[in-house]
Design a protein around this motif. Structure first.
Motif, PDB file in Angstrom:
ATOM      1  N   VAL A  76       0.835  -1.207   0.000  1.00  0.00           N
ATOM      2  CA  VAL A  76       0.000   0.000   0.000  1.00  0.00           C
ATOM      3  C   VAL A  76       0.871   1.259   0.000  1.00  0.00           C
ATOM      4  N   GLY A  77       1.820   1.322   0.924  1.00  0.00           N
ATOM      5  CA  GLY A  77       2.674   2.505   1.023  1.00  0.00           C
ATOM      6  C   GLY A  77       3.539   2.711  -0.204  1.00  0.00           C
ATOM      7  N   ALA A  78       4.096   1.625  -0.728  1.00  0.00           N
ATOM      8  CA  ALA A  78       4.953   1.746  -1.913  1.00  0.00           C
ATOM      9  C   ALA A  78       4.162   2.273  -3.108  1.00  0.00           C
ATOM     10  N   GLU A  79       2.947   1.776  -3.283  1.00  0.00           N
ATOM     11  CA  GLU A  79       2.142   2.235  -4.414  1.00  0.00           C
ATOM     12  C   GLU A  79       1.684   3.678  -4.233  1.00  0.00           C
ATOM     13  N   LEU A  80       1.313   4.048  -3.019  1.00  0.00           N
ATOM     14  CA  LEU A  80       0.895   5.437  -2.787  1.00  0.00           C
ATOM     15  C   LEU A  80       2.065   6.395  -3.004  1.00  0.00           C
ATOM     16  N   GLY A  81       3.234   6.032  -2.509  1.00  0.00           N
ATOM     17  CA  GLY A  81       4.404   6.884  -2.706  1.00  0.00           C
ATOM     18  C   GLY A  81       4.682   7.110  -4.175  1.00  0.00           C
ATOM     19  N   GLY A  82       4.585   6.041  -4.975  1.00  0.00           N
ATOM     20  CA  GLY A  82       4.844   6.159  -6.397  1.00  0.00           C
ATOM     21  C   GLY A  82       3.816   6.982  -7.132  1.00  0.00           C
ATOM     22  N   ALA A  83       2.564   6.908  -6.696  1.00  0.00           N
ATOM     23  CA  ALA A  83       1.499   7.640  -7.378  1.00  0.00           C
ATOM     24  C   ALA A  83       1.492   9.116  -7.007  1.00  0.00           C
ATOM     25  N   VAL A  84       1.566   9.418  -5.718  1.00  0.00           N
ATOM     26  CA  VAL A  84       1.438  10.803  -5.284  1.00  0.00           C
ATOM     27  C   VAL A  84       2.654  11.624  -5.694  1.00  0.00           C
ATOM     28  N   LYS A  85       3.830  11.028  -5.742  1.00  0.00           N
ATOM     29  CA  LYS A  85       5.025  11.804  -6.075  1.00  0.00           C
ATOM     30  C   LYS A  85       4.923  12.415  -7.464  1.00  0.00           C
ATOM     31  N   THR A 141       8.876  18.719   0.611  1.00  0.00           N
ATOM     32  CA  THR A 141       8.712  18.323   2.008  1.00  0.00           C
ATOM     33  C   THR A 141       7.242  18.263   2.402  1.00  0.00           C
ATOM     34  N   ARG A 142       6.493  19.289   2.031  1.00  0.00           N
ATOM     35  CA  ARG A 142       5.068  19.288   2.361  1.00  0.00           C
ATOM     36  C   ARG A 142       4.333  18.225   1.538  1.00  0.00           C
ATOM     37  N   GLY A 143       4.802  17.960   0.348  1.00  0.00           N
ATOM     38  CA  GLY A 143       4.201  16.892  -0.455  1.00  0.00           C
ATOM     39  C   GLY A 143       4.399  15.529   0.183  1.00  0.00           C
ATOM     40  N   LEU A 144       5.573  15.317   0.761  1.00  0.00           N
ATOM     41  CA  LEU A 144       5.817  14.060   1.466  1.00  0.00           C
ATOM     42  C   LEU A 144       4.901  13.933   2.672  1.00  0.00           C
ATOM     43  N   ALA A 145       4.642  15.058   3.351  1.00  0.00           N
ATOM     44  CA  ALA A 145       3.725  15.028   4.499  1.00  0.00           C
ATOM     45  C   ALA A 145       2.315  14.647   4.060  1.00  0.00           C
ATOM     46  N   GLU A 146       1.876  15.172   2.921  1.00  0.00           N
ATOM     47  CA  GLU A 146       0.549  14.810   2.402  1.00  0.00           C
ATOM     48  C   GLU A 146       0.479  13.322   2.077  1.00  0.00           C
ATOM     49  N   THR A 147       1.538  12.821   1.440  1.00  0.00           N
ATOM     50  CA  THR A 147       1.577  11.406   1.077  1.00  0.00           C
ATOM     51  C   THR A 147       1.495  10.523   2.318  1.00  0.00           C
ATOM     52  N   ALA A 148       2.249  10.892   3.343  1.00  0.00           N
ATOM     53  CA  ALA A 148       2.257  10.109   4.582  1.00  0.00           C
ATOM     54  C   ALA A 148       0.888  10.134   5.270  1.00  0.00           C
ATOM     55  N   ARG A 149       0.193  11.277   5.207  1.00  0.00           N
ATOM     56  CA  ARG A 149      -1.151  11.341   5.803  1.00  0.00           C
ATOM     57  C   ARG A 149      -2.105  10.395   5.087  1.00  0.00           C
ATOM     58  N   LEU A 150      -2.044  10.392   3.764  1.00  0.00           N
ATOM     59  CA  LEU A 150      -2.905   9.471   3.016  1.00  0.00           C
ATOM     60  C   LEU A 150      -2.524   8.030   3.323  1.00  0.00           C
ATOM     61  N   GLY A 151      -1.237   7.763   3.403  1.00  0.00           N
ATOM     62  CA  GLY A 151      -0.786   6.417   3.726  1.00  0.00           C
ATOM     63  C   GLY A 151      -1.276   5.951   5.087  1.00  0.00           C
ATOM     64  N   ALA A 183       4.495   3.829   8.078  1.00  0.00           N
ATOM     65  CA  ALA A 183       5.062   5.173   8.001  1.00  0.00           C
ATOM     66  C   ALA A 183       6.505   5.160   7.507  1.00  0.00           C
ATOM     67  N   TYR A 184       7.249   4.104   7.821  1.00  0.00           N
ATOM     68  CA  TYR A 184       8.657   4.045   7.428  1.00  0.00           C
ATOM     69  C   TYR A 184       8.837   3.955   5.918  1.00  0.00           C
ATOM     70  N   THR A 185       7.831   3.461   5.223  1.00  0.00           N
ATOM     71  CA  THR A 185       7.932   3.355   3.772  1.00  0.00           C
ATOM     72  C   THR A 185       8.181   4.721   3.140  1.00  0.00           C
ATOM     73  N   PHE A 186       7.602   5.774   3.712  1.00  0.00           N
ATOM     74  CA  PHE A 186       7.671   7.092   3.089  1.00  0.00           C
ATOM     75  C   PHE A 186       9.013   7.775   3.306  1.00  0.00           C
ATOM     76  N   SER A 187       9.835   7.254   4.205  1.00  0.00           N
ATOM     77  CA  SER A 187      11.193   7.780   4.349  1.00  0.00           C
ATOM     78  C   SER A 187      12.193   6.926   3.571  1.00  0.00           C
ATOM     79  N   GLY A 188      11.710   5.905   2.875  1.00  0.00           N
ATOM     80  CA  GLY A 188      12.578   5.006   2.141  1.00  0.00           C
ATOM     81  C   GLY A 188      12.589   5.261   0.649  1.00  0.00           C
ATOM     82  N   LEU A 189      13.054   4.276  -0.098  1.00  0.00           N
ATOM     83  CA  LEU A 189      13.234   4.411  -1.542  1.00  0.00           C
ATOM     84  C   LEU A 189      11.927   4.660  -2.282  1.00  0.00           C
ATOM     85  N   ALA A 190      10.847   3.990  -1.860  1.00  0.00           N
ATOM     86  CA  ALA A 190       9.561   4.147  -2.537  1.00  0.00           C
ATOM     87  C   ALA A 190       8.850   5.429  -2.119  1.00  0.00           C
TER      88      ALA A 190
END
Length: 335
Positions: free
Chosen positions: A182-191, A216-226, A233-240
């Motif tokens: 879930v997190g990997a796919e959301l990170g890829g889509a929202v970015k 930075t604020r975009g990453l915060a939005e992605t993490a909230r959706l995740g 939560a750790y997925t969003f600080s990683g490669l994906a």
């Protein structure tokens, strides 16, 4: 030897086919246009999407989905996300029932707000033991040039993730595994949507402070959706998460960043689309991501404002002004 079928002859599908070949797989690419398949077979290059990059001889191309999928252990899906359901419905009868299905796509489906793995499951019924996604900083030309890169193989099933990891671990491409599909796919889509915003800022002439703030604020939005969808939560600080976001937002090779820059420079969506054959996924996914956020009550102001620009409801300058005039809040959401 792994037998891999890559459905999609664009730049990322072709680059990943090269990675698989370097890792020891026998690879067949399915292409939408027979003439491109013929060119790949005749020249061992993809002249339309990766000109000048030599492809290993073990890679061949075909327009016949049954031929591409024949006896495949690994089926890699690399078509534009909004065309996945229609294409996969046509291909599904040809896919081996035991094949692992890997999504390279970074989007959310319009109308259903489903992630790509959910669409794959809908169409094939394959289930979590057979469906995975590869995500991360995946600029296709750099990977095709065998520049060092790392990525994530995300799957709910650890054994599946490890098998795919082994199948694409080449001397220049290092895949890590992650259970958080879930997190990997959301990170890829929202970015992709955040990269449009960064490009708009660049097109308007803003500098690194503005771009870093949007990232930075975009990453915060992605993490909230995740968080709302149960991601780790750790997925969003990683490669994906951060890795993919940084590459897509900062590189001139990024289609979404470049598309946003043209928007910021005054071109319309229609004018930009007419001038390229490459798909900037964020242009359509901004609508579906905003829909997904609304369904879960998640505030995503950057996504909301980019969607307004894509719809023609806001100019790029109005988008920036509206974002900056939002009420001041603590940095940490909910505090």
């Amino acid at each position: 030897m792994t037998r891999a079928a890559v459905f999609g002859a664009g730049s990322w599908g072709t680059a990943f086919a090269l990675v698989l070949a370097d890792a020891g797989a026998d690879v067949t690419i399915w292409g939408r246009r027979p003439e491109l398949c013929d060119a790949i077979n005749a020249t061992h290059t993809n002249p339309d999407y990766l000109p000048g990059v030599a492809l290993p001889p073990v890679i061949r191309a075909t327009h016949d989905p049954g031929e591409a999928a024949h006896e495949a252990d690994l089926v890699v899906l690399a078509v534009p996300s909004q065309s996945l359901r229609e294409n996969l419905s046509a291909w599904a009868p040809e896919l081996p029932s035991s094949a692992s299905l890997v999504s390279l796509m970074k989007g959310v489906e319009l109308g259903t707000a489903k992630r790509m793995s959910e669409v794959i499951d809908d169409v094939t019924g394959a289930g979590p033991a057979r469906i995975a996604a590869v995500s991360g900083p995946n600029l296709a030309r750099e990977i095709a040039q065998r520049q060092p890169a790392a990525s994530v193989v995300a799957a709910a099933d650890d054994d599946l993730a490890k098998r795919i990891q082994q199948a694409c671990h080449s001397p220049h491409f290092r895949p890590y595994t992650n259970h958080d599909l879930v997190g990997a796919e959301l990170g890829g889509a929202v970015k992709n949507v955040i990269a449009l915003a960064v490009g708009i800022a660049a097109g308007l002439g803003f500098g690194d402070n503005a771009r870093a703030s949007v990232i930075t604020r975009g990453l915060a939005e992605t993490a909230r959706l995740g968080a709302a969808l149960g991601a780790d939560a750790y997925t969003f600080s990683g490669l994906a998460g951060l890795g993919d976001l940084a590459a897509t937002c900062m590189s001139p090779l990024s289609r979404n960043r470049s598309f946003g820059e043209k928007l910021g420079g005054g071109m319309t969506v229609a004018e930009i689309v007419a001038g390229t054959r490459q798909v900037a996924e964020g242009v359509k996914s901004c609508e579906s991501i905003l829909d997904l956020a609304g369904r879960h009550g998640v505030d995503m102001p950057i996504v909301q404002h980019v969607t307004g620009v894509v719809r023609g409801e806001l100019t790029p300058a109005e988008m920036v002004g509206s974002l900056l005039s939002r009420s001041a809040k603590p940095e940490r959401h909910g505090h």
